[in-house]
Design a protein around this motif. Structure first.
Motif, PDB file in Angstrom:
ATOM      1  N   TYR B 277      -1.243  -7.266  -0.251  1.00 52.32           N
ATOM      2  CA  TYR B 277      -1.752  -6.991   1.111  1.00 52.32           C
ATOM      3  C   TYR B 277      -2.922  -7.878   1.481  1.00 52.32           C
ATOM      4  O   TYR B 277      -3.156  -8.166   2.633  1.00 52.32           O
ATOM      5  CB  TYR B 277      -2.131  -5.501   1.228  1.00 52.32           C
ATOM      6  CG  TYR B 277      -3.365  -5.133   0.440  1.00 52.32           C
ATOM      7  CD1 TYR B 277      -4.618  -5.101   1.042  1.00 52.32           C
ATOM      8  CD2 TYR B 277      -3.278  -4.824  -0.916  1.00 52.32           C
ATOM      9  CE1 TYR B 277      -5.748  -4.771   0.310  1.00 52.32           C
ATOM     10  CE2 TYR B 277      -4.398  -4.500  -1.650  1.00 52.32           C
ATOM     11  CZ  TYR B 277      -5.633  -4.481  -1.038  1.00 52.32           C
ATOM     12  OH  TYR B 277      -6.755  -4.171  -1.762  1.00 52.32           O
ATOM     13  N   THR B 298       0.087  -3.141   6.037  1.00 50.34           N
ATOM     14  CA  THR B 298       0.177  -2.351   4.804  1.00 50.34           C
ATOM     15  C   THR B 298       1.195  -1.240   5.069  1.00 50.34           C
ATOM     16  O   THR B 298       1.164  -0.625   6.134  1.00 50.34           O
ATOM     17  CB  THR B 298      -1.189  -1.717   4.471  1.00 50.34           C
ATOM     18  OG1 THR B 298      -2.155  -2.753   4.416  1.00 50.34           O
ATOM     19  CG2 THR B 298      -1.153  -0.994   3.147  1.00 50.34           C
ATOM     20  N   ILE B 300       3.069   2.302   4.034  1.00 49.58           N
ATOM     21  CA  ILE B 300       3.028   3.555   3.266  1.00 49.58           C
ATOM     22  C   ILE B 300       4.354   4.295   3.487  1.00 49.58           C
ATOM     23  O   ILE B 300       5.070   3.994   4.425  1.00 49.58           O
ATOM     24  CB  ILE B 300       1.828   4.463   3.651  1.00 49.58           C
ATOM     25  CG1 ILE B 300       1.818   4.700   5.163  1.00 49.58           C
ATOM     26  CG2 ILE B 300       0.521   3.902   3.161  1.00 49.58           C
ATOM     27  CD1 ILE B 300       0.825   5.753   5.590  1.00 49.58           C
ATOM     28  N   ASP B 301       4.627   5.196   2.608  1.00 51.71           N
ATOM     29  CA  ASP B 301       5.865   5.978   2.753  1.00 51.71           C
ATOM     30  C   ASP B 301       5.474   7.435   2.579  1.00 51.71           C
ATOM     31  O   ASP B 301       5.152   7.870   1.475  1.00 51.71           O
ATOM     32  CB  ASP B 301       6.868   5.540   1.666  1.00 51.71           C
ATOM     33  CG  ASP B 301       8.225   6.201   1.838  1.00 51.71           C
ATOM     34  OD1 ASP B 301       8.282   7.279   2.465  1.00 51.71           O
ATOM     35  OD2 ASP B 301       9.223   5.646   1.344  1.00 51.71           O
ATOM     36  N   GLU B 302       5.465   8.158   3.676  1.00 52.69           N
ATOM     37  CA  GLU B 302       4.944   9.532   3.626  1.00 52.69           C
ATOM     38  C   GLU B 302       5.753  10.420   2.682  1.00 52.69           C
ATOM     39  O   GLU B 302       5.255  11.406   2.170  1.00 52.69           O
ATOM     40  CB  GLU B 302       4.910  10.114   5.036  1.00 52.69           C
ATOM     41  CG  GLU B 302       3.777   9.505   5.839  1.00 52.69           C
ATOM     42  CD  GLU B 302       3.775   9.884   7.292  1.00 52.69           C
ATOM     43  OE1 GLU B 302       4.802  10.385   7.782  1.00 52.69           O
ATOM     44  OE2 GLU B 302       2.747   9.656   7.948  1.00 52.69           O
ATOM     45  N   SER B 305       4.860   8.488  -1.297  1.00 50.01           N
ATOM     46  CA  SER B 305       3.541   7.991  -1.712  1.00 50.01           C
ATOM     47  C   SER B 305       2.780   9.117  -2.382  1.00 50.01           C
ATOM     48  O   SER B 305       2.510  10.132  -1.743  1.00 50.01           O
ATOM     49  CB  SER B 305       2.735   7.506  -0.499  1.00 50.01           C
ATOM     50  OG  SER B 305       3.352   6.397   0.060  1.00 50.01           O
ATOM     51  N   GLY B 310      -2.421   5.199  -2.826  1.00 54.23           N
ATOM     52  CA  GLY B 310      -2.201   3.872  -2.251  1.00 54.23           C
ATOM     53  C   GLY B 310      -0.923   3.228  -2.738  1.00 54.23           C
ATOM     54  O   GLY B 310      -0.584   2.126  -2.334  1.00 54.23           O
ATOM     55  N   SER B 311      -0.228   3.899  -3.629  1.00 54.13           N
ATOM     56  CA  SER B 311       1.004   3.295  -4.131  1.00 54.13           C
ATOM     57  C   SER B 311       2.226   3.914  -3.450  1.00 54.13           C
ATOM     58  O   SER B 311       2.163   5.023  -2.917  1.00 54.13           O
ATOM     59  CB  SER B 311       1.105   3.452  -5.640  1.00 54.13           C
ATOM     60  OG  SER B 311       1.248   4.801  -5.973  1.00 54.13           O
ATOM     61  N   VAL B 312       3.296   3.180  -3.471  1.00 56.49           N
ATOM     62  CA  VAL B 312       4.532   3.636  -2.841  1.00 56.49           C
ATOM     63  C   VAL B 312       5.648   3.577  -3.880  1.00 56.49           C
ATOM     64  O   VAL B 312       5.831   2.557  -4.545  1.00 56.49           O
ATOM     65  CB  VAL B 312       4.901   2.714  -1.654  1.00 56.49           C
ATOM     66  CG1 VAL B 312       6.254   3.100  -1.073  1.00 56.49           C
ATOM     67  CG2 VAL B 312       3.832   2.763  -0.581  1.00 56.49           C
ATOM     68  N   LEU B 337      -0.032  -0.667  -2.236  1.00 54.39           N
ATOM     69  CA  LEU B 337      -0.312  -1.099  -0.863  1.00 54.39           C
ATOM     70  C   LEU B 337       0.558  -2.291  -0.449  1.00 54.39           C
ATOM     71  O   LEU B 337       0.048  -3.376  -0.131  1.00 54.39           O
ATOM     72  CB  LEU B 337      -1.803  -1.467  -0.723  1.00 54.39           C
ATOM     73  CG  LEU B 337      -2.807  -0.341  -0.914  1.00 54.39           C
ATOM     74  CD1 LEU B 337      -4.230  -0.877  -0.964  1.00 54.39           C
ATOM     75  CD2 LEU B 337      -2.690   0.696   0.201  1.00 54.39           C
ATOM     76  N   THR B 362      11.449   1.081   2.067  1.00 55.26           N
ATOM     77  CA  THR B 362      10.907   2.445   2.021  1.00 55.26           C
ATOM     78  C   THR B 362      11.997   3.416   2.478  1.00 55.26           C
ATOM     79  O   THR B 362      13.073   2.995   2.902  1.00 55.26           O
ATOM     80  CB  THR B 362       9.719   2.594   2.991  1.00 55.26           C
ATOM     81  OG1 THR B 362      10.212   2.388   4.322  1.00 55.26           O
ATOM     82  CG2 THR B 362       8.606   1.626   2.686  1.00 55.26           C
ATOM     83  N   ASP B 415       4.192  -7.296  -2.622  1.00 60.51           N
ATOM     84  CA  ASP B 415       3.087  -6.820  -3.471  1.00 60.51           C
ATOM     85  C   ASP B 415       3.014  -7.715  -4.702  1.00 60.51           C
ATOM     86  O   ASP B 415       4.031  -8.281  -5.126  1.00 60.51           O
ATOM     87  CB  ASP B 415       3.335  -5.364  -3.900  1.00 60.51           C
ATOM     88  CG  ASP B 415       2.208  -4.828  -4.771  1.00 60.51           C
ATOM     89  OD1 ASP B 415       1.057  -5.308  -4.624  1.00 60.51           O
ATOM     90  OD2 ASP B 415       2.468  -3.955  -5.619  1.00 60.51           O
TER      91      ASP B 415
END
Lengths: 250, 495
Positions: B277, B298, B300-302, B305, B310-312, B337, B362, B415
């Motif tokens: 990122y 950046t 994210i995957d709700e 995650s 901060g990781s997916v 991220l 994602t 990443d």
């Protein structure tokens, strides 16, 4: 076919109409039970690297029982018939020698499997009484039974052959024990000798019954092991057939 | 009466000798048949596992590598038999040897065979202190695996005092043996370069969290030669480069460096580009020409995650050879991220254009956030929502399944931290690194992926009372039942 089935039934029931057959089964179960319990006592509460059932077949107890029980079952197959004089009566009936050989072998093998069958309950018995045991994997149990059946068929064929050579049951038993032990020890060489490249080491591994049984108890079925036992069984049955045939020379 | 005397005697000596000869010949023929049948059985066999225990099954990758062996590989197990790893090492190698007899195993116990041990030490130039090793030897190449490489330990339980001993939790034997086998059996040694000079991850650093030492070790294990590469000045990308790794440059590459990179890729180069990122590569225009779009965001995957990490966790994969095995094994990747990397809108997927495949994305709950700085203030802007691609594979000019130096291959991941020393062991990141490197190097025989085998510790507890009960069942009840039945039969027969 009917004659073969009748003869097989006769061979099998012969073990169960007298006390001897029950004593053999009780003896096998006593030795196996005592060995299994000794192993459980040694491993109770201690971490170890393989399932207890696999470990059991890796110990000397199993082989001791196998080598001792085989002569006890097969020594009477032909030797007793010769000693009591029923052999000639049997051989003059309108039944081929092949049928006689196969029926006596199948009868002995069936009795051998019956004698071992209660041991299949050991993993389930252990699972019932022990805490922290993983569920019993049926695959290795089935493969182990297959291994015992194959080993049994080879040793039964060997025992039948030894019994066909003599009229003395003791001599038959001693011969079976000596040849069986010799073949077992030959394979055992692959265990005590470190593996080295070359056909000699490969041959020792191929004939090592310990290696075969180790695979079966892990749940691995290898066609090489199956071929080994089936071919040797067929070979000893063929030898028995030839021995029976040889009575015509005299 | 006359006829009877004229017939030959049935049991004459010659007839008996004839019968005996016939008997001997028949037995010899039967013995020869047994030998032949067994010889054939050893050449054509099947080994089937009737168990769910994966410890006795070789992975498809190992089987593939073993099938591709054409030369003899000598494996020396230089071990003390009393060592805990001796049994799993020899048992595993036995499976290798059974799967392909060209794998020849020699066990040297240095404790009881000092003369032989000295020979091995001299042959492989081992140090006097060397012990408990597995040595792979073929084609004049050797690969030595030490005992410490083979195990994974649970230090946490020891540190917090839960365990008195450090427990072994994983056995890396298959991964290391297969890679060693492939390395020594492959006569070629591909060369890979790590681009340096722009603040990239350091491939020589195995101690710092963000170093790439572990990733470099993985490449070395798979038989790749590594070297750093600077493109500044008149330096060019060497002709022997089979793979160029660009690991998150922090300073953008200048125009001359970009030109060299473009030329390299047009000439059938292979590149693994990892963009975190916060990296600034300046390669966006170059990648756009290859149909790749790099997001300045950046992701994210709700749904996937872990809270405040901060990781997916990524588990949406394309059936591409790089990530297909992860999808079939349901192994996720753990990215830190990540930024979005996808196919550029309007990119032509025709025969002449580069083929761009989105490898991982994602879930539908993905969210790309653009960071906007207004002086000291920063605010997050929702850029995209939905399934967001995170890495792509680009291929141009190759024919599927045919090794061709003219085919360009590229993997661009959003990443770079997921392959650093701290994260490479997380989820299936290591497997991805292995797959990506071998796809780029065009080594299909290495594609598949092998994780560590869990070390199962078997234990059970039976109370003293239950032990006594078990004793009576095993030693008295079962044999006694048989004996009792026998007595009943005997008594009835006596009557």
């Amino acid at each position: 076919m009917r004659a073969f089935l009748t003869l097989t039934r006769r061979e099998l029931t012969m073990h169960f109409v007298s006390l001897t057959g029950y004593v053999v089964i009780a003896g096998v179960q006593l030795l196996l039970g005592q060995s299994f319990w000794t192993l459980l006592d040694a491993l109770n509460n201690k971490p170890f690297d393989m399932p207890v059932t696999e470990k059991f077949f890796d110990t000397g107890f199993f082989w001791l029982v196998l080598l001792l029980v085989t002569p006890a079952i097969t020594m009477r197959t032909y030797a007793q018939e010769r000693a009591t004089g029923t052999f000639e009566t049997l051989m003059t009936t309108p039944i081929g020698e092949t049928q006689v050989v196969l029926a006596k072998f199948c009868g002995a093998l069936a009795f051998f499997m019956i004698a071992w069958l209660p041991a299949a309950a050991y993993p389930f018995l252990l699972r019932h009484y022990a805490e922290g045991m993983a569920p019993v994997d049926a695959g290795p149990v089935a493969a182990t039974l297959l291994g015992i059946a194959l080993l049994g068929s080879f040793y039964m064929a060997l025992g039948c052959f030894a019994s066909s050579l003599t009229r003395s049951q003791i001599v038959a038993a001693m011969t079976t024990f000596a040849i069986g032990l010799g073949l077992f020890l030959l394979g055992y060489l692959s265990q005590i000798r470190p593996p080295e490249p070359g056909w000699q080491a490969q041959l020792l591994v191929h004939i090592s019954m310990l290696e075969h049984m180790r695979d079966f108890s892990r749940g691995i079925v290898d066609t090489r092991h199956i071929f080994f036992y089936l071919s040797l069984t067929a070979f000893f049955l063929f030898l028995t057939h030839r021995v029976l045939e040889s009575r015509r020379w005299k | 009466m006359r006829n009877e005397t004229e017939q030959p005697a049935s049991f004459s000596a010659s007839r008996r000798w004839g019968q005996a000869l016939n008997f001997v010949l028949a037995v010899l023929a039967a013995a020869a048949l047994v030998l032949l049948a067994n010889h054939l059985a050893t050449r054509h066999y099947a080994r089937v596992a009737w168990t769910d225990n994966a410890n006795f099954k070789l992975s498809p990758l190992t089987r593939q590598v073993l099938q591709s062996l054409t030369n003899t590989v000598r494996v020396v197990v230089y071990y003390d038999r009393a060592e805990a790893l001796y049994t799993p090492v020899t048992a595993l190698l036995k499976e290798y040897s059974l799967a392909n007899p060209r794998v020849e195993i020699e066990v040297v116990n240095y404790v009881v065979e000092p003369a032989k041990a000295e020979l091995i030490k001299a042959r492989y130039r081992l140090t006097p202190q060397a012990r408990d090793l597995v040595i792979f030897d073929a084609n004049g190449k050797t690969k030595v695996i030490t005992q410490s490489d083979l195990s994974e330990y649970d230090l946490a339980a020891f540190v917090v005092g839960r365990d008195r001993d450090i427990r072994r939790t994983g056995f890396h034997g298959e991964r290391l043996f297969t890679s060693a086998l492939a390395t020594v059996a492959d006569p070629a040694t591909p060369q890979a370069y790590f681009l340096t000079g722009h603040g990239e991850h350091d491939h020589g650093n195995s101690s710092h969290d963000v170093g790439y030492g572990k990733f470099a070790a993985l490449l070395l294990d798979s038989g790749v030669r590594l070297a750093p590469l600077r493109l500044a000045g008149t330096n060019t990308i060497p002709a022997d480069s089979r793979l160029l790794i660009v690991a998150a440059p922090q300073i953008p590459l200048d125009s001359s460096e970009q030109e060299k990179l473009e030329k390299y890729l047009q000439g059938g180069g292979r590149m693994l580009l990892l963009l975190s990122y916060n990296s600034r590569s300046g390669l966006e225009p170059l990648l756009a020409r290859w149909g790749v779009e790099i997001g300045d965001n950046t992701v994210i995957d709700e749904r996937n995650s872990p809270p405040a990490s901060g990781s997916v966790l990524v588990n949406q994969f394309d059936p591409h050879p790089v990530v297909g095995p992860l999808a079939s094994a349901r192994l996720p990747l753990q990215l830190v991220l990540p930024r979005s990397i996808g196919r550029r809108a309007g990119h032509q997927q025709n025969a002449d254009a580069a083929k761009v495949t989105e490898l991982a994305a994602t879930s539908e709950a993905g969210l790309a956030v653009r960071r906007v700085r207004n002086g000291p203030q920063s605010s997050a802007l929702r850029e995209r929502q939905g399934v967001i691609p995170l890495m792509i594979a680009v291929e141009k000019g190759g024919i599927a399944g045919v090794a061709d130096a003219g085919a360009t291959r590229m993997i661009v991941a959003g990443d770079s931290y997921f392959l650093d020393n701290q994260m490479i062991e997380a989820a299936a990141n290591r497997e991805f690194a292995w797959q990506a490197a071998n796809w780029l190097l065009d080594r299909p025989q290495f594609l598949g992926g092998i994780g560590p085998r869990p070390v199962r510790e078997h234990t059970f507890t039976i109370t003293a009372a239950k032990m006594r009960r078990l004793f009576w069942i095993l030693v008295a009840v079962i044999p006694g039942a048989s004996l009792a039945l026998g007595l009943v039969v005997w008594i009835r027969r006596q009557r």
